[in-house]
Design an enzyme around this catalytic site. Structure first.
Site, short mmCIF file in Angstrom:
data_model
loop_
_atom_site.label_atom_id
_atom_site.label_comp_id
_atom_site.label_asym_id
_atom_site.label_seq_id
_atom_site.Cartn_x
_atom_site.Cartn_y
_atom_site.Cartn_z
N PRO A 2 32.32 31.45 40.98
CA PRO A 2 33.39 32.17 41.68
C PRO A 2 34.44 31.21 42.24
CG PRO A 2 31.20 32.75 42.55
CD PRO A 2 31.03 31.59 41.64
N GLU A 3 35.71 31.54 41.99
CA GLU A 3 36.82 30.76 42.55
C GLU A 3 37.58 31.69 43.50
OE1 GLU A 3 38.94 28.61 39.43
OE2 GLU A 3 37.16 28.64 38.17
#
Ligand code: ZN
Length: 296
Positions: A2-3
């Protein structure tokens, strides 16, 4: 992994369930769910009211009405989901939070155990108190504290590959491998070019590209490339189909038709178009041509 867009999607999903609510109980189901350097046990925030849910880069901060911060990082595969209390316990359940809802609770699940939920002490930054984890990273591009001019000058001082600098959370936070590759493709910059050799214009174009791709991804609920990222309702994001470079090895570049290449440096894969993203800048190529012409 996840960014920023994925963590922001989670933040938006969680906020209505937790902001303004009291943490009745927070239970560490598996010790792997707590960062070893936690300032205090999770249970020390029981009874506290959550006043806001804030994100910086890939970190989440549950702002409380006490001198402690509840913070979380999704790591590679962490998931916050809203689950019925009566639902079976997931194999990788790490933490459960009871905010007083009669039917539902918040669960933190993590298959690869790099994610965590922890307590931070608050530290001063400018005239604000922020969690210690936040203080270690730079504001992200959507933060009101993001100082574009200062960030450009940081890029212009770094003697390393531009891709590496994009991932450096102390320069600018929130960008990981997917959006770094996408932004570099959009800005037509080779991932291995040396940051301090880029022109101010090129860095500026790159920052615009970072902002653009992350905003677009956010509209689609993020990217669920490895199937581990889901929102709080257990749904995937849909930005995968719009990826131009990341994971597109051997696919034709949508701008020029050249096959996208994958190279590895610094333990990471980088995807780029060898035609649109030359290793030498156009300006330097011109200069090299001039030299050759003079010599010839
Ligand atoms: Zn191309």
């Amino acid at each position: 992994m996840p960014e920023l867009p994925e963590v922001e999607t989670v933040r938006r999903g969680l906020a209505p369930w937790i902001v303004g609510k009291k943490i009745k109980k927070i239970e560490l189901v598996h010790k792997g769910g707590n960062r070893s350097s936690t300032y205090a046990p999770l249970s020390s925030v029981e009874g506290a009211k959550v006043e806001n849910l804030v994100r910086r880069g890939k970190f989440l901060w549950f702002e409380l009405n006490r001198d402690l911060a509840l913070v979380a990082h999704l790591g590679m595969s962490g998931q916050f989901i809203i689950q019925r209390r009566s639902a079976d316990v997931e194999k990788h359940l790490r933490v459960r939070i009871d905010c007083g809802d009669r039917k539902r609770e918040i669960r933190f699940i993590d298959q690869r155990t790099f994610g965590w939920v922890a307590i931070d002490k608050l530290v001063r930054e400018d005239d604000e108190l922020i969690p210690q984890s936040f203080a270690r990273i730079a504001p992200d591009i959507f933060d009101k504290k993001f100082d574009r001019t200062a960030v450009i000058s940081k890029f212009q001082k770094k003697n390393s590959a531009i891709k590496r600098v994009l991932l450096d959370q102390s320069v600018m936070s929130g960008v990981g491998n997917i959006y770094a590759d996408e932004a570099l493709w959009r800005a037509a910059i080779h991932p291995e070019r040396i940051s301090k050799k880029l022109s101010e214009q090129e860095i500026s174009t790159l920052l615009d590209a970072v902002s653009f791709v992350m905003s677009e991804a956010l509209k689609q609920g993020g990217t669920s490339f490895d199937d581990l990222y889901i929102n709080v309702n257990g749904e995937s994001g849909y930005f995968d189909v719009e990826l131009e470079a990341y994971g597109q090895e051997d696919e034709p570049c949508s701008r020029c038709g050249t096959q996208i290449r994958r190279i590895t440096f610094g333990n990471r894969s980088s995807h780029f178009c060898p035609t649109c993203q030359p290793k030498r800048s156009a300006k330097r190529k011109d200069e090299a041509k001039k030299v050759r012409v003079k010599r010839g």
